[in-house]
Motif scaffolding. Structure first.
Motif, PDB file in Angstrom:
ATOM      1  N   GLY A 144      88.565  70.616  83.007  1.00 43.95           N
ATOM      2  CA  GLY A 144      88.829  70.773  84.519  1.00 43.95           C
ATOM      3  C   GLY A 144      87.722  71.707  85.419  1.00 43.95           C
ATOM      4  N   GLN A 145      87.369  72.614  84.590  1.00 44.30           N
ATOM      5  CA  GLN A 145      86.159  73.400  85.192  1.00 44.30           C
ATOM      6  C   GLN A 145      85.240  73.723  84.381  1.00 44.30           C
ATOM      7  OE1 GLN A 145      87.734  77.163  86.860  1.00 44.30           O
ATOM      8  NE2 GLN A 145      85.487  77.979  87.423  1.00 44.30           N
ATOM      9  N   ALA A 146      84.034  73.233  84.603  1.00 44.20           N
ATOM     10  CA  ALA A 146      82.988  73.199  83.693  1.00 44.20           C
ATOM     11  C   ALA A 146      82.396  74.531  83.055  1.00 44.20           C
ATOM     12  CB  ALA A 146      81.476  72.266  84.015  1.00 44.20           C
ATOM     13  N   SER A 147      82.371  74.658  81.893  1.00 45.85           N
ATOM     14  CA  SER A 147      82.075  75.942  81.263  1.00 45.85           C
ATOM     15  C   SER A 147      80.574  75.748  80.688  1.00 45.85           C
ATOM     16  CB  SER A 147      83.012  76.349  80.370  1.00 45.85           C
ATOM     17  OG  SER A 147      82.464  77.596  79.892  1.00 45.85           O
ATOM     18  N   PRO A 148      79.706  77.013  81.025  1.00 41.66           N
ATOM     19  CA  PRO A 148      78.401  76.849  80.460  1.00 41.66           C
ATOM     20  C   PRO A 148      78.562  76.888  78.911  1.00 41.66           C
ATOM     21  CG  PRO A 148      78.753  78.942  81.475  1.00 41.66           C
ATOM     22  CD  PRO A 148      79.972  78.090  81.910  1.00 41.66           C
ATOM     23  N   CYS A 149      79.574  77.403  78.417  1.00 41.55           N
ATOM     24  CA  CYS A 149      79.832  77.622  76.972  1.00 41.55           C
ATOM     25  C   CYS A 149      80.562  76.898  76.337  1.00 41.55           C
ATOM     26  CB  CYS A 149      80.204  79.112  76.560  1.00 41.55           C
ATOM     27  SG  CYS A 149      79.090  80.280  77.271  1.00 41.55           S
ATOM     28  N   ARG A 150      80.256  75.626  76.060  1.00 41.46           N
ATOM     29  CA  ARG A 150      81.087  74.518  75.271  1.00 41.46           C
ATOM     30  C   ARG A 150      81.011  74.602  73.927  1.00 41.46           C
ATOM     31  NH1 ARG A 150      83.394  71.085  78.217  1.00 41.46           N
ATOM     32  NH2 ARG A 150      83.424  69.502  76.650  1.00 41.46           N
ATOM     33  N   PHE A 151      82.218  74.234  73.004  1.00 41.05           N
ATOM     34  CA  PHE A 151      82.161  74.345  71.919  1.00 41.05           C
ATOM     35  C   PHE A 151      82.051  72.989  71.262  1.00 41.05           C
ATOM     36  CE2 PHE A 151      83.934  78.336  72.756  1.00 41.05           C
ATOM     37  CZ  PHE A 151      83.637  79.256  71.559  1.00 41.05           C
ATOM     38  N   LYS A 152      81.186  72.759  70.191  1.00 39.12           N
ATOM     39  CA  LYS A 152      81.254  71.480  69.289  1.00 39.12           C
ATOM     40  C   LYS A 152      81.412  71.693  68.111  1.00 39.12           C
ATOM     41  CE  LYS A 152      77.456  69.881  72.812  1.00 39.12           C
ATOM     42  NZ  LYS A 152      76.030  69.306  72.703  1.00 39.12           N
ATOM     43  N   LEU A 153      82.116  70.540  67.456  1.00 34.51           N
ATOM     44  CA  LEU A 153      82.224  70.521  65.873  1.00 34.51           C
ATOM     45  C   LEU A 153      81.042  70.628  65.205  1.00 34.51           C
ATOM     46  CD1 LEU A 153      84.540  70.444  63.878  1.00 34.51           C
ATOM     47  CD2 LEU A 153      84.525  68.055  63.978  1.00 34.51           C
ATOM     48  N   GLU A 154      80.946  71.772  64.409  1.00 38.18           N
ATOM     49  CA  GLU A 154      79.648  71.927  63.773  1.00 38.18           C
ATOM     50  C   GLU A 154      80.007  71.484  62.239  1.00 38.18           C
ATOM     51  OE1 GLU A 154      77.567  75.849  61.794  1.00 38.18           O
ATOM     52  OE2 GLU A 154      77.435  75.514  63.835  1.00 38.18           O
ATOM     53  N   MET A 191      81.814  67.226  88.978  1.00 40.03           N
ATOM     54  CA  MET A 191      83.017  67.239  88.276  1.00 40.03           C
ATOM     55  C   MET A 191      83.815  68.098  89.427  1.00 40.03           C
ATOM     56  SD  MET A 191      82.577  67.790  84.170  1.00 40.03           S
ATOM     57  CE  MET A 191      84.367  67.892  84.017  1.00 40.03           C
ATOM     58  N   GLU A 192      83.113  69.000  90.272  1.00 40.14           N
ATOM     59  CA  GLU A 192      83.892  69.841  91.005  1.00 40.14           C
ATOM     60  C   GLU A 192      83.933  69.051  92.256  1.00 40.14           C
ATOM     61  OE1 GLU A 192      81.161  73.210  91.700  1.00 40.14           O
ATOM     62  OE2 GLU A 192      81.906  74.337  89.906  1.00 40.14           O
ATOM     63  N   SER A 193      83.217  68.081  92.702  1.00 38.18           N
ATOM     64  CA  SER A 193      83.337  67.374  93.693  1.00 38.18           C
ATOM     65  C   SER A 193      84.477  66.541  93.645  1.00 38.18           C
ATOM     66  CB  SER A 193      82.057  66.513  93.960  1.00 38.18           C
ATOM     67  OG  SER A 193      82.172  65.665  95.197  1.00 38.18           O
ATOM     68  N   LYS A 194      84.640  65.700  92.312  1.00 38.64           N
ATOM     69  CA  LYS A 194      85.705  65.003  91.785  1.00 38.64           C
ATOM     70  C   LYS A 194      87.137  65.660  91.901  1.00 38.64           C
ATOM     71  CE  LYS A 194      87.075  61.432  88.460  1.00 38.64           C
ATOM     72  NZ  LYS A 194      86.712  60.833  87.381  1.00 38.64           N
ATOM     73  N   ALA A 195      86.857  66.966  91.171  1.00 37.63           N
ATOM     74  CA  ALA A 195      88.129  67.664  91.361  1.00 37.63           C
ATOM     75  C   ALA A 195      88.887  68.074  92.719  1.00 37.63           C
ATOM     76  CB  ALA A 195      88.158  68.889  90.528  1.00 37.63           C
ATOM     77  N   SER A 196      87.916  68.149  93.404  1.00 38.70           N
ATOM     78  CA  SER A 196      88.420  68.601  94.948  1.00 38.70           C
ATOM     79  C   SER A 196      89.301  67.604  95.741  1.00 38.70           C
ATOM     80  CB  SER A 196      87.211  68.757  95.921  1.00 38.70           C
ATOM     81  OG  SER A 196      86.638  67.797  96.003  1.00 38.70           O
ATOM     82  N   GLY A 197      89.185  66.381  95.082  1.00 39.67           N
ATOM     83  CA  GLY A 197      90.042  65.376  95.707  1.00 39.67           C
ATOM     84  C   GLY A 197      91.231  65.062  95.029  1.00 39.67           C
ATOM     85  N   GLU A 207      73.396  69.561  83.078  1.00 35.60           N
ATOM     86  CA  GLU A 207      74.685  70.197  82.862  1.00 35.60           C
ATOM     87  C   GLU A 207      75.141  70.820  84.284  1.00 35.60           C
ATOM     88  OE1 GLU A 207      74.747  73.265  79.997  1.00 35.60           O
ATOM     89  OE2 GLU A 207      75.072  71.950  78.598  1.00 35.60           O
ATOM     90  N   ARG A 208      74.331  71.447  85.058  1.00 36.31           N
ATOM     91  CA  ARG A 208      74.817  71.808  86.372  1.00 36.31           C
ATOM     92  C   ARG A 208      74.914  70.509  87.307  1.00 36.31           C
ATOM     93  NH1 ARG A 208      70.488  75.905  85.544  1.00 36.31           N
ATOM     94  NH2 ARG A 208      68.938  74.622  86.595  1.00 36.31           N
ATOM     95  N   LYS A 209      74.317  69.564  87.147  1.00 32.57           N
ATOM     96  CA  LYS A 209      74.558  68.284  87.959  1.00 32.57           C
ATOM     97  C   LYS A 209      75.932  67.824  87.589  1.00 32.57           C
ATOM     98  CE  LYS A 209      69.724  67.054  88.765  1.00 32.57           C
ATOM     99  NZ  LYS A 209      68.835  65.782  88.345  1.00 32.57           N
ATOM    100  N   ILE A 210      76.122  67.847  86.351  1.00 35.68           N
ATOM    101  CA  ILE A 210      77.304  67.260  85.931  1.00 35.68           C
ATOM    102  C   ILE A 210      78.379  68.195  86.538  1.00 35.68           C
ATOM    103  CG2 ILE A 210      78.878  67.145  83.938  1.00 35.68           C
ATOM    104  CD1 ILE A 210      76.636  66.124  82.285  1.00 35.68           C
ATOM    105  N   GLN A 211      78.345  69.577  86.589  1.00 36.10           N
ATOM    106  CA  GLN A 211      79.441  70.375  86.957  1.00 36.10           C
ATOM    107  C   GLN A 211      79.609  70.177  88.520  1.00 36.10           C
ATOM    108  OE1 GLN A 211      78.470  74.491  86.367  1.00 36.10           O
ATOM    109  NE2 GLN A 211      80.086  75.281  87.443  1.00 36.10           N
ATOM    110  N   GLN A 212      78.410  69.955  89.215  1.00 33.12           N
ATOM    111  CA  GLN A 212      78.579  69.547  90.805  1.00 33.12           C
ATOM    112  C   GLN A 212      79.465  68.372  90.939  1.00 33.12           C
ATOM    113  OE1 GLN A 212      74.750  69.506  92.079  1.00 33.12           O
ATOM    114  NE2 GLN A 212      74.543  72.137  91.872  1.00 33.12           N
TER     115      GLN A 212
END
Length: 627
Positions: free
Chosen positions: A273-283, A233-239, A226-231
């Motif tokens: 747009g900004q990755a959050s460590p707490c993501r909700f999933k349909l249970e 996404m942040e890199s992609k968002a900056s452009g 998840e940390r790698k995905i966040q990095q």
């Protein structure tokens, strides 16, 4: 001559049949049985033991004590002599057959050797003692009796030297006292099974610990990914993001293109747009027909749902639903006077109480423990909203359709303790009790309410009661929703534009830019109390696609180590949008079954955050793991 004191023993049906066949023969009379030195001990009960017990006793007229003892011997004879429940017996020394007393037969037929073995003397069926004449003793063969009973047995003529149960040779001098108040044997097979089950349990516990360890390793790997995905996404968002951090999102409805301005980035329908460590999933998705309101009891893990029951004429019922699979339900029928429930709140301090307001001019408190209404108040007008006091559980509030705010003390059932008129006669659609503020005097209770004109503040227990219009909410439009988080003291009010009428008489209605029900561009405003409760700070605001008709529901989510989020419906996309506070950056979009959202609540329990959303006849449960 017939025996003046006949004695009886139980016989089975076969013996009775043999008696009928041998009726012409001489009656069977107990005689002396010669002891045989060559006779081997029999593992079975002495066949004459039951007959001995029946003949045992004095030959003179029995006294009361002798009669009791005789009755014990007869019962024992019935038990050990193979007597069934046929209720018949033979008189020894006579050919006659008599019917045994029904009560005694019933009692004898119900005796079970397994129930008395080790607890009672097998001769008299009385409990032995560790002292006195009837103390516990045993023979060399191992069989146990009461001392007074075995002495009588061995003292009878022709009966010396034999165990009454196995015919093993013995003498009175061989009898040994046992120093035990109670003797119980343990089944060896049961012990072996218990040991086997204990070994299996230990194996399961070990396997469970291994699985937990593996789960922890997988979670650790998931966090790294998840940390790698966040990095990335942040890199992609900056452009992609522009200088203001805002961008246009376009929605297509039929042949028209509808536009709305949003903040943050959205990559797909359920990404952020900004990755959050707490993501909700349909249970889970639960079908709840006719539901329109609910609340969550986290401690008891139940949902309390208000719905219209088609089977009882469309009347309102409260349904308790477990949050634990298989999600058991229990409908609570309400009195006919408590109908058309408009608001429902579970007590934050006593989770066994539920407060609900009715359009039928009623305010009631229900016990969820016994499903009964414990107090009900009559109101001067229809109730639109209700709330518990966060600082004193005895006080409850009701917002009325005529703009009044009523205060009730549940210790007084006659009526409200205070009734205050609002700034206008517009309905109060939302009421929240605010948490205690140290800047206020002790005992002062603060309430914030929402109506179409904006937010109003009410103080109780002090000099100034209100209402006071919160200045930071003026000129925002029509207030349609109010969310409050007691943990962080955050307040978010939602607005839609006021309807502007034309000066020309022919144009009595505005021309809508969108189809009715498609929503409109409104705003969300974040507030927080300053030093005193009458002053608020405006921490942020954003535009959003809000309801153009009706009063939507929203919620504030506070997750430790993750921050606070605002959950509301986006009318154009029919999604539940989660925005970070105070920047209102969109962090996640959750798909809904249908629009509109009728109610939304957030709670946490068992290291899990649960976001519940009611839309249509479906209750969607979204969850996230808490650290």
């Amino acid at each position: 001559m017939a025996d003046p004191h006949p004695h009886y023993v139980h016989l089975d049906d076969v013996d009775l049949q043999e008696d009928d066949e041998e009726a012409s023969e001489e009656p069977y009379v107990i005689g002396d049985v010669e002891d045989s030195e060559q006779e081997e001990p029999d593992a079975q009960t002495d066949p004459n033991y039951a007959l001995y017990l029946s003949s045992m006793g004095p030959t003179h007229e029995p006294s009361e004590a002798d009669s009791d003892f005789e009755r014990h011997l007869v019962r024992t004879a019935c038990f050990l002599g193979g007597g069934g429940g046929d209720g018949k017996r033979r008189r020894i020394g006579s050919q006659e057959t008599a019917a045994l007393d029904t009560g005694e037969s019933s009692q004898s037929s119900q005796w079970n050797p397994n129930e008395i073995d080790g607890l009672f003397c097998p001769i008299c069926l009385e409990a032995w003692t560790n002292d006195g004449d009837h103390y516990i003793c045993c023979l060399p063969c191992g069989h146990i009796f009461g001392m007074s009973c075995i002495e009588k047995w061995l003292g009878q003529s022709k009966r010396q030297g034999k165990c009454p149960q196995c015919n093993a040779k013995c003498k009175l001098n061989d009898v040994r006292k046992l120093f035990a108040s109670r003797v119980i044997s343990v089944d060896e097979e049961s012990q072996k099974r218990i040991r086997s089950l204990e070994a299996k349990c230990a194996s399961f516990e070990k396997e469970r610990a291994e699985w937990h360890q593996r789960e922890a390793e997988l979670l650790k790997g998931q966090c790294v990914l998840e940390r790698k995905i966040q990095q990335l996404m942040e890199s992609k968002a900056s452009g992609l993001i522009n200088a203001t951090g805002a961008f246009e999102r376009r929605f297509v409805s039929g042949n028209n293109i509808l536009e709305g301005r949003s903040y943050g980035l959205t990559f797909g329908s359920n990404t952020c747009g900004q990755a959050s460590p707490c993501r909700f999933k349909l249970e889970k998705e639960l079908h709840v027909a006719g539901a329109h309101l609910f609340d969550v009891d986290a401690s008891n893990q139940i949902l309390l749902i208000s719905r219209r029951h088609a089977g009882i004429g469309g009347k309102d019922v409260l349904t308790k639903m477990s949050l634990i699979p298989p999600y058991d339900r229990d409908d609570i029928l309400l009195p006919s006077s408590l109908n058309s429930i408009r608001d429902l709140r579970l007590s934050p301090s006593n989770t066994n109480l539920a407060l609900f307001a009715c359009l039928g001019k009623k305010l009631a408190v229900l016990s969820t423990e016994n499903n009964n209404v414990i107090v009900s108040y009559d109101l001067p007008a229809a109730a639109w909203t209700c709330s518990w006091d966060l600082n004193d559980s005895n006080y409850i509030y009701a917002g009325l359709q005529n703009g009044y705010l009523l205060v009730f003390d549940m210790r007084q059932t006659s009526g409200p303790v205070e009734s205050l008129k609002g700034l206008t006669s517009n309905p109060i659609h939302t009421v929240h009790s605010l948490s205690y503020n140290s800047a206020l005097p002790t005992g002062v209770r603060t309430v914030i309410s929402a109506s179409s004109i904006g937010l109003c503040l009410w103080n109780f227990g002090g000099a100034a009661k209100g209402p006071i219009l919160v200045p930071e909410t003026e000129n925002q439009g029509v207030c349609i929703s109010l969310a409050y988080c007691p943990r962080t003291d955050d307040i978010v009010a939602s607005y839609r534009p006021k309807v502007e009428f034309s000066d020309e008489a022919v144009l009595t209605q505005p021309t809508p830019s969108r189809a009715i029900g498609q929503g409109t561009v409104g705003s969300h405003v974040l507030l927080k109390r300053a030093g005193s409760s009458s002053h608020f700070l405006k921490l942020g605001s954003s535009s959003g696609n809000v309801c153009d008709i009706g009063l939507p529901k929203s919620a504030i989510i506070n997750i430790e180590n993750c921050g606070s989020f605002f959950a509301s419906e986006d009318k154009l996309s029919s999604e539940l949008v989660l925005e970070e506070l105070s920047s209102f950056t969109t962090v996640q979009r959750l798909n809904l079954q249908r629009s509109p959202v009728q109610d939304v609540k957030y709670t946490s329990f068992l290291r899990k955050g649960l976001l519940s959303c009611l839309n249509g006849n479906t209750l969607q449960l979204f969850s996230t793991k808490l650290s």
